[in-house]
Write a protein that holds these residues in place. Structure first.
Motif, PDB file in Angstrom:
ATOM      1  N   GLU B 108       0.840  -1.204   0.000  1.00  0.00           N
ATOM      2  CA  GLU B 108       0.000   0.000   0.000  1.00  0.00           C
ATOM      3  C   GLU B 108       0.875   1.255   0.000  1.00  0.00           C
ATOM      4  O   GLU B 108       0.562   2.246  -0.659  1.00  0.00           O
ATOM      5  CB  GLU B 108      -0.931   0.032   1.204  1.00  0.00           C
ATOM      6  N   PHE B 111       2.168   1.084  -3.734  1.00  0.00           N
ATOM      7  CA  PHE B 111       1.132   1.167  -4.767  1.00  0.00           C
ATOM      8  C   PHE B 111      -0.153   1.770  -4.173  1.00  0.00           C
ATOM      9  O   PHE B 111      -0.245   2.967  -4.014  1.00  0.00           O
ATOM     10  CB  PHE B 111       0.853  -0.208  -5.380  1.00  0.00           C
ATOM     11  N   ASP B 112      -1.108   0.887  -3.861  1.00  0.00           N
ATOM     12  CA  ASP B 112      -2.357   1.380  -3.282  1.00  0.00           C
ATOM     13  C   ASP B 112      -3.033   0.265  -2.495  1.00  0.00           C
ATOM     14  O   ASP B 112      -2.528  -0.859  -2.412  1.00  0.00           O
ATOM     15  CB  ASP B 112      -3.291   1.923  -4.376  1.00  0.00           C
ATOM     16  N   THR B 115      -3.983  -3.151  -4.377  1.00  0.00           N
ATOM     17  CA  THR B 115      -2.876  -4.078  -4.630  1.00  0.00           C
ATOM     18  C   THR B 115      -2.505  -4.809  -3.337  1.00  0.00           C
ATOM     19  O   THR B 115      -2.253  -6.023  -3.335  1.00  0.00           O
ATOM     20  CB  THR B 115      -1.659  -3.316  -5.183  1.00  0.00           C
ATOM     21  N   LYS B 510       3.410   2.140 -11.762  1.00  0.00           N
ATOM     22  CA  LYS B 510       2.515   2.594 -10.688  1.00  0.00           C
ATOM     23  C   LYS B 510       1.424   1.558 -10.387  1.00  0.00           C
ATOM     24  O   LYS B 510       1.369   0.507 -11.008  1.00  0.00           O
ATOM     25  CB  LYS B 510       1.889   3.934 -11.083  1.00  0.00           C
ATOM     26  N   SER B 511       0.534   1.959  -9.494  1.00  0.00           N
ATOM     27  CA  SER B 511      -0.411   0.999  -8.911  1.00  0.00           C
ATOM     28  C   SER B 511      -1.364   0.355  -9.922  1.00  0.00           C
ATOM     29  O   SER B 511      -1.507  -0.867  -9.941  1.00  0.00           O
ATOM     30  CB  SER B 511      -1.204   1.680  -7.803  1.00  0.00           C
TER      31      SER B 511
END
Lengths: 42, 577
Positions: B108, B111-112, B115, B510-511
């Motif tokens: 997190e 990424f976010d 994920t 990126k995410s």
């Protein structure tokens, strides 16, 4: 107890590179040794 | 089993359980329960990692594998030391810097949430099933050999693990794993010494090694490459490397073991010593299997090691054929035994010509023996198409029960139960910490007291323990579940590792790119498994490389801007800490 960020000294060697090479060297040594045993009995 | 064996077995297992509860009593906070207050030294980390990996099947199946197939299984572990070095260089500084409870927390940060949640979910599904199998696999073998009730065995082993894991959390897991590791390796080394002493008086240890070598059991290293051959140097150092990077770097059951380390130095040292010791440990276990093989060159082995299955044949129309095969097996053994004696005499006399002649004779006798065993397996399949006609898991345990002295049988039973307990406790602890940190505290209840989270951790550990026992009970109705879970692991490990590799090494990705790359890679891996005959070990690198490839492609094609991110400081942690 919190993790000790200051203490990052490897055992046996002055740097972690030495420890990494020890582990990889031991692997190479073992592969060679086991290969020699295999070939001896082939 | 005799009373002495029962005393040794129950004494060992109950002592370790009580010790685990007593030693870690009074855990008051979540930091202590899930990370052991970061107090573990490197040798505890090393033993804990090794004990987590060594399940009961390691001690039951590995000697049998050496008996059947020689020592080439050792090559499977050649990627492990390399994985340890890569994890120490890349994974550890980041986990350490972020002071994470679980590996997925980092995702997190990098990424976010989606994920992170995807990786945590994949882990919970896969490891939740595997925990059941960790209990079930030894229970089925012990219940078959000893006549124990399988459900009762599942419940007893599961209940003991739940008792100390719920009570002391990660500290109890580490504390008991030191004792369990001592029992496991001590028991196996004593067993190895006893096997060598049980060889005929005229056969020295050197003779036994020579006989094993001449009969093709010291086939440790093979440089020939094949996609379908699971064990060669190349599959070990490539596919094995990906598997072990994923297992030790991203599987919470292992990550939790070293996150409890006192310092980054203790963590690295623990992991590197695992890299130094793992291959010799596997060598010892395989070598014991080889010595059992040599023992059975002088003492007639059973035609098929799972006696329960062959006893069932007596009541079928295949009974007469089985009796014929038993006669053939006896004749084959007598011929083999004579030639082995000729070989030993030739070796002692230094007569190379006679050694070569005996070796050639033994090769053809061995081939004949293999064909007799194959006929038995075919017969078993014919009598019961659902049976798993594979008896390597029963070789060592049936040898122990028949030939080991009183007391040592109990100790070796304790080895198997301890191995099951050590792996299961790590799994329950990891399942609870991932459920709590990545799901409950992140998405269900963000703000609560320390006591609430501690009680919730205990409740989740208990719940996963009960679920593991339930899966273990369910597994007894599914013949091929063990293999299914192993394959399931390889199907998901590659993708999870791919997400982490992108996170560490491809800072431009990126995410959204990595999330959809992981979804697509996973679908391709599943299709590859379904549509091709490729060895499932190769699914690990395939999954990983596909996530990297698609992640990069999606970022280039659909990403707004290629700007590198600084790992760990792109966003603040949103885990409620």
């Amino acid at each position: 107890m919190q993790q000790n960020e200051e203490n990052d000294n490897p055992p046996l060697f002055k740097s972690w590179k030495g420890m990494y090479w020890l582990v990889l060297g031991a692997l190479i040594f073992q592969i060679i040794l086991y290969y020699a045993i295999t070939r001896y009995f082939e | 089993m005799s009373y002495i064996d029962w005393f040794v077995l129950l004494g060992t297992v109950v002592f370790i359980t009580v010790y685990g509860i007593w030693k870690t009593r009074g855990t008051q906070n979540i930091e202590g329960y899930l990370k052991g207050n970061n107090s573990e030294k490197w040798w505890t980390i090393c033993l804990s990692i090794m004990a987590t990996q060594a399940s009961a099947i390691t001690f039951l199946s590995t000697p049998g594998q050496a008996y059947e197939d020689g020592m080439r299984f050792l090559q499977f572990y050649f990627g492990l030391p390399i994985a340890m070095v890569i994890i120490c260089v890349t994974f550890i500084p980041i986990y350490y810097k972020l002071k994470v409870y679980t590996a997925y927390e980092f995702l997190e940060s990098r990424f976010d949430l989606k994920t992170r949640s995807l990786a945590a979910f994949l882990f919970l599904v896969q490891r939740g099933l595997a925990a059941g199998i960790t209990i079930y696999a030894p229970a089925i073998i012990l219940s078959t050999i000893l006549g124990w009730n399988i459900n009762l065995t599942n419940i007893c082993v599961g209940a003991l693990v739940i008792a100390y894991t719920v009570s002391g959390g990660t500290k109890a897991v580490s504390a008991t794993q030191k004792q369990q590791m001592a029992v496991m390796m001590g028991g196996m080394i004593i067993a190895g010494i006893v096997v060598v002493h049980m060889l005929p008086a005229q056969v020295s240890f050197g003779d036994a090694v020579q006989v094993a070598g001449e009969m093709g059991k010291l086939n440790l290293v093979n440089f020939d490459f094949s996609w379908t051959d699971r064990y060669n140097v190349w599959s070990g150092v490539t596919a094995g490397l990906f598997l072990f990077m994923s297992y030790f770097g991203t599987d919470q059951s292992q990550v939790a073991r070293y996150l409890s380390g006192k310092s980054i130095s203790e963590i690295r040292t623990g992991l590197l010593f695992n890299g130094l010791l793992k291959i010799p440990m596997q060598f010892i276990i395989l070598f014991i299997g080889v010595m059992v093989f040599v023992f059975y060159q002088f003492v007639q082995p059973p035609l098929y090691f799972n006696k329960v299955e062959t006893d069932k044949l007596a009541n079928t129309e295949q009974a007469a054929q089985f009796r014929e095969l038993e006669v053939k097996h006896q004749q084959n053994f007598q011929a083999k035994s004579e030639q082995v004696q000729v070989m030993v005499n030739a070796l002692q006399a230094g007569n190379d010509t006679n050694v070569e002649t005996a070796r050639q004779s033994l090769n053809s006798i061995q081939e004949e023996g293999k064909s007799i065993r194959k006929e038995v397996k075919d017969l078993l399949k014919k009598a019961n198409p659902n049976t798993e006609a594979r008896d390597t898991d029963y070789v060592f345990i049936s040898f122990v029960m028949q030939y080991m002295p009183v007391g040592l049988i109990g100790l070796l039973m304790a080895v198997i139960i301890c191995a099951a307990m050590s792996s299961t406790s790590s799994e329950l602890n990891a399942l609870a910490s991932t459920s709590l940190i990545d799901i409950y505290r992140r998405s269900v209840k963000k703000e609560a007291s320390e006591k609430h989270y501690l009680n919730m951790s205990r409740l989740l550990t208990f719940a996963w323990g009960v679920l593991a026992i339930f899966f273990a009970t369910l597994a007894s109705r599914m013949e091929n579940l063990i293999q299914a879970v192993n394959i399931l692991g390889s199907i998901f490990y590659g993708t999870i590792l791919g997400i982490f590799v992108v996170a560490f090494y491809f800072k431009y990705v990126k995410s959204n790119a990595v999330f959809w790359a992981a979804v697509l890679a996973e679908l391709i891996v599943i299709a590859t498994y379904v549509q091709t005959d490729i060895g499932f070990l190769w699914l690990n690198p395939i999954g990983c490389l596909l996530v990297i490839f698609f992640g990069f492609m999606f970022q280039v094609l659909f990403g707004r801007k290629l700007e590198p991110v600084e790992i760990g400081i792109e966003k603040p942690l949103k885990s409620g800490k």
